[in-house]
Design a protein around this motif. Structure first.
Motif, PDB file in Angstrom:
ATOM      1  N   ALA A   4       4.032  14.107 -11.755  1.00 65.69           N
ATOM      2  CA  ALA A   4       4.588  14.195 -12.978  1.00 65.69           C
ATOM      3  C   ALA A   4       3.593  14.416 -13.973  1.00 65.69           C
ATOM      4  O   ALA A   4       3.547  14.967 -15.290  1.00 65.69           O
ATOM      5  N   SER A   5       2.817  14.929 -13.410  1.00 65.88           N
ATOM      6  CA  SER A   5       0.957  14.507 -14.066  1.00 65.88           C
ATOM      7  C   SER A   5       1.025  16.289 -14.995  1.00 65.88           C
ATOM      8  O   SER A   5       0.641  16.077 -16.649  1.00 65.88           O
TER       9      SER A   5
ATOM     10  N   ALA B   1       1.066  -1.196   0.401  1.00 62.92           N
ATOM     11  CA  ALA B   1       0.427   0.520   0.025  1.00 62.92           C
ATOM     12  C   ALA B   1       0.296   1.566   0.307  1.00 62.92           C
ATOM     13  O   ALA B   1       0.820   2.193  -0.075  1.00 62.92           O
ATOM     14  N   LEU B   2       2.186   1.232   0.688  1.00 61.94           N
ATOM     15  CA  LEU B   2       2.849   2.643   0.430  1.00 61.94           C
ATOM     16  C   LEU B   2       3.369   2.914  -1.039  1.00 61.94           C
ATOM     17  O   LEU B   2       3.715   3.430  -1.436  1.00 61.94           O
TER      18      LEU B   2
ATOM     19  N   ALA C 244       4.095   6.290  -5.640  1.00 62.27           N
ATOM     20  CA  ALA C 244       3.910   5.699  -7.167  1.00 62.27           C
ATOM     21  C   ALA C 244       2.576   6.768  -7.553  1.00 62.27           C
ATOM     22  O   ALA C 244       3.158   7.626  -8.499  1.00 62.27           O
ATOM     23  N   MET C 245       1.749   6.903  -6.940  1.00 63.22           N
ATOM     24  CA  MET C 245       0.610   7.669  -6.510  1.00 63.22           C
ATOM     25  C   MET C 245       0.972   9.303  -6.915  1.00 63.22           C
ATOM     26  O   MET C 245       0.795  10.054  -7.598  1.00 63.22           O
TER      27      MET C 245
END
Length: 183
Positions: free
Chosen positions: A31-32, A18-19, A24-25
């Motif tokens: 970066a989006s 989960a971490l 990653a999110m």
């Protein structure tokens, strides 16, 4: 081997997964914005104009059609500048290079740095509107009372005439908004 590196406790393993997913999110979130800007610049999506070099622009053939370009200027709330196009519209043959000027003036009693964002309307013709030289996305610092002329050199790609959705467009609007630049 990877299984040996993970904790044997199921709860700890789930927590690490989960971490990792959360990190990653978070990375994708940062970066989006640059990735989206790059996507828009490459595809013309969302009214983003295309940026081309002088060498690329010199190979464009002038087409028989003509189009009108309307210029719009805005300042964000809290931006103490006066900002306006020096011409309202320009008529042009499709494929010819044109130059338009905007004027900015610092109305405050201190130096102000701004940056311009831009878009093209209708959005679906952004991929045909090509800027060769532009002041957009470059920080501009004006001293108190200073005013400057800012040129934009552009052309409309003749491929617009081959696009069934865009070939009947009679006017394109190029709009800039100046914002106070982040420190």
């Amino acid at each position: 081997m990877l299984a040996d590196a993970l904790p044997r406790n199921r709860n700890a393993r789930t927590g690490l997964i989960a971490l990792g997913g959360a990190l990653a999110m978070l990375g994708l979130g940062f970066a989006s914005v640059p990735l989206y800007r790059l996507f828009c610049q490459v595809t013309g999506f969302g009214g983003t104009t295309m940026k081309v070099s002088e060498a690329q622009a010199s190979t464009v053939k002038v087409a028989a059609g003509s189009i009108s370009v309307r210029f719009d200027a805005n300042v964000d709330r809290g931006m103490p500048w006066k900002f306006a196009p020096q011409q309202v519209t320009q008529e042009m043959r499709i494929g010819t290079r044109k130059m338009a000027f905007y004027k900015a003036e610092n109305l405050s009693d201190k130096p102000v740095t701004g940056v311009a964002s831009f878009n093209v309307e209708p959005e679906y013709v952004g991929k045909y509107f090509n800027k060769i030289q532009c002041f957009c996305f470059e920080r501009q610092t004006l001293q108190p009372g200073q005013s400057i002329d800012m040129p934009v050199i552009y052309y409309v790609d003749p491929k617009i005439l081959d696009d069934p959705e865009a070939k009947n467009v009679e006017q394109i609007t190029l709009s800039y908004t100046f914002h106070v630049a982040a420190e």
